[in-house]
Design a protein around this motif. Sequence first.
Motif, PDB file in Angstrom:
ATOM      1  N   ARG A  21       0.845  -1.212   0.000  1.00  0.00           N
ATOM      2  CA  ARG A  21       0.000   0.000   0.000  1.00  0.00           C
ATOM      3  C   ARG A  21       0.873   1.252   0.000  1.00  0.00           C
ATOM      4  O   ARG A  21       2.011   1.241  -0.425  1.00  0.00           O
ATOM      5  CB  ARG A  21      -0.982   0.004   1.194  1.00  0.00           C
ATOM      6  CG  ARG A  21      -1.744  -1.299   1.421  1.00  0.00           C
ATOM      7  CD  ARG A  21      -2.536  -1.778   0.234  1.00  0.00           C
ATOM      8  NE  ARG A  21      -3.468  -2.855   0.589  1.00  0.00           N
ATOM      9  CZ  ARG A  21      -3.938  -3.737  -0.286  1.00  0.00           C
ATOM     10  NH1 ARG A  21      -3.557  -3.708  -1.550  1.00  0.00           N
ATOM     11  NH2 ARG A  21      -4.798  -4.649   0.084  1.00  0.00           N
ATOM     12  N   ASN A  45      -0.761  -2.455  -7.401  1.00  0.00           N
ATOM     13  CA  ASN A  45      -2.188  -2.093  -7.508  1.00  0.00           C
ATOM     14  C   ASN A  45      -2.576  -0.989  -6.521  1.00  0.00           C
ATOM     15  O   ASN A  45      -3.503  -1.127  -5.731  1.00  0.00           O
ATOM     16  CB  ASN A  45      -3.085  -3.331  -7.334  1.00  0.00           C
ATOM     17  CG  ASN A  45      -2.929  -4.023  -5.988  1.00  0.00           C
ATOM     18  OD1 ASN A  45      -1.884  -3.949  -5.346  1.00  0.00           O
ATOM     19  ND2 ASN A  45      -3.973  -4.699  -5.544  1.00  0.00           N
ATOM     20  N   THR A 110      -9.708  -8.426  -9.171  1.00  0.00           N
ATOM     21  CA  THR A 110      -9.432  -8.315  -7.738  1.00  0.00           C
ATOM     22  C   THR A 110      -9.345  -6.851  -7.332  1.00  0.00           C
ATOM     23  O   THR A 110      -9.688  -5.954  -8.118  1.00  0.00           O
ATOM     24  CB  THR A 110      -8.134  -9.094  -7.379  1.00  0.00           C
ATOM     25  OG1 THR A 110      -7.986  -9.129  -5.960  1.00  0.00           O
ATOM     26  CG2 THR A 110      -6.900  -8.474  -8.016  1.00  0.00           C
ATOM     27  N   LEU A 223      -8.551 -13.163  -2.684  1.00  0.00           N
ATOM     28  CA  LEU A 223      -8.629 -13.617  -4.072  1.00  0.00           C
ATOM     29  C   LEU A 223      -7.252 -14.059  -4.550  1.00  0.00           C
ATOM     30  O   LEU A 223      -6.270 -13.390  -4.229  1.00  0.00           O
ATOM     31  CB  LEU A 223      -9.179 -12.501  -4.970  1.00  0.00           C
ATOM     32  CG  LEU A 223     -10.688 -12.264  -4.785  1.00  0.00           C
ATOM     33  CD1 LEU A 223     -11.118 -10.986  -5.484  1.00  0.00           C
ATOM     34  CD2 LEU A 223     -11.501 -13.453  -5.304  1.00  0.00           C
ATOM     35  N   ASP A 251       1.267 -12.672  -0.464  1.00  0.00           N
ATOM     36  CA  ASP A 251       0.070 -11.933  -0.880  1.00  0.00           C
ATOM     37  C   ASP A 251      -0.545 -11.207   0.312  1.00  0.00           C
ATOM     38  O   ASP A 251      -1.759 -11.006   0.350  1.00  0.00           O
ATOM     39  CB  ASP A 251      -0.947 -12.849  -1.558  1.00  0.00           C
ATOM     40  CG  ASP A 251      -2.013 -12.071  -2.307  1.00  0.00           C
ATOM     41  OD1 ASP A 251      -1.807 -10.878  -2.592  1.00  0.00           O
ATOM     42  OD2 ASP A 251      -3.083 -12.661  -2.597  1.00  0.00           O
TER      43      ASP A 251
HETATM   44  C1  NCD Z   1      -5.204  -8.174  -3.041  1.00  0.00           C
HETATM   45  C2  NCD Z   1      -5.317  -6.718  -2.550  1.00  0.00           C
HETATM   46  O1  NCD Z   1      -6.082  -6.478  -1.607  1.00  0.00           O
HETATM   47  O2  NCD Z   1      -4.632  -5.852  -3.102  1.00  0.00           O
HETATM   48  N1  NCD Z   1      -6.280  -8.942  -2.492  1.00  0.00           N
HETATM   49  C3  NCD Z   1      -6.309 -10.284  -2.362  1.00  0.00           C
HETATM   50  O3  NCD Z   1      -7.360 -10.812  -1.989  1.00  0.00           O
HETATM   51  N2  NCD Z   1      -5.263 -11.033  -2.618  1.00  0.00           N
HETATM   52  C4  NCD Z   1      -5.181  -8.208  -4.526  1.00  0.00           C
HETATM   53  C5  NCD Z   1      -4.744  -9.521  -5.117  1.00  0.00           C
HETATM   54  O4  NCD Z   1      -3.582  -9.925  -4.992  1.00  0.00           O
HETATM   55  O5  NCD Z   1      -5.569 -10.196  -5.745  1.00  0.00           O
END
Ligand code: NCD
Length: 349
Positions: A21, A45, A110, A223, A251
């Motif tokens: 983030r 992202n 996502t 996800l 992740d």
């Molecule tokens: C991730 C996010 O919150 O940025 N969320 C997730 O469930 N893994 C995005 C992603 O990696 O798909």
Amino acid sequence: MTDTPGLLTIRRPDDWHLHLRDGAMLQAVLPYTARVFGRAIVMPNLVPPVTSVAAAAAYRARIMAALPAETDFTPLMTCYLTDETSPEEVARGFAEGVFTAAKLYPAGATTNSASGVTDIGNIMAVLERMAQIGMTFCVHGEVTDGDVDIFDREAVFIDRVLEPLVRRLPELRIVFEHATTSQAVQFVNSASANVAATITPQHLHINRNAIFAGGLRPHAYCLPVAKREEHRLALRAAATSGSPKYFLGTDSAPHPQSAKESGCGCAGIFNAPHALESYATVFEEEGALDQLEGFASVHGAAFYRLPVNDERVTLERAETRVPDTLAGPDCALVPFHAGESLRWRVRTP
Ligand code: NCD
Ligand code: ZN
């Protein structure tokens, strides 16, 4: 690996898939990762997404500025691919050492993927260039079609998108991010050495029942969504097999507690605070602690053609209680395993 009863010393690990983030959230979550991991592949992202060399260089500088004093940690940046990404921008970022990899988010798959790729054909020139220069392609492997069941989206993506892509560009280096199915394991196992996968701690610990255990459990929702037990077992076998095709990618994806516990709760599990302990618990349960170092600290670096870390970290066998919540920026964060006990603890110097 050093073998003293109750102590496990391994080369310092890296996290090959991480969401850090920005701003105050970055400040709050970065120390958990930097304490243990030497490097991380940082996901792009953000809002707006990191789509240019300049944006990635600026984001990297913000991460470095947020690092706690005397912490040695290297963020490895990724380029968020869109339908408009140019091969030149991606190749320049790689040549300048700003981009380590480029990431495919199928549009709508996502969190913050709205600007993602609508059709893989739209980035074929980028992928051809990446194959030429040996740059890694990180893939969120899910189709987004509303008529494909959410639990089937990964398997369908492999059939419709990935298999044809690997036939067309066999030299492209691909990381199948956060693999969640036995189909992904089969695909990666039977592919060439140019195809590897990351596996998260949550997909090794939970199956889809966890999302519905006694009520709706938003903190078990990420996800790609957790799948049936047979898939979890296939992932545990792959992670602990010693195959260089599998490596650690948490992740870890923090969202404020209120955004998770909502009528439309965000996808993402915040696992950074106890990630290595969580993996160690799985490897011990599988009788494969001797494979943890390869998965956590060696295979990923080899795939990315980077040196392994020189430092070591020590895990000690000690009951570790994971807090119910941790402090975020003006919010609480609920970590993975909240309220549970893990069997290992990372020793801090
Ligand atoms: C991730 C996010 O919150 O940025 N969320 C997730 O469930 N893994 C995005 C992603 O990696 O798909
Ligand atoms: Zn992710």
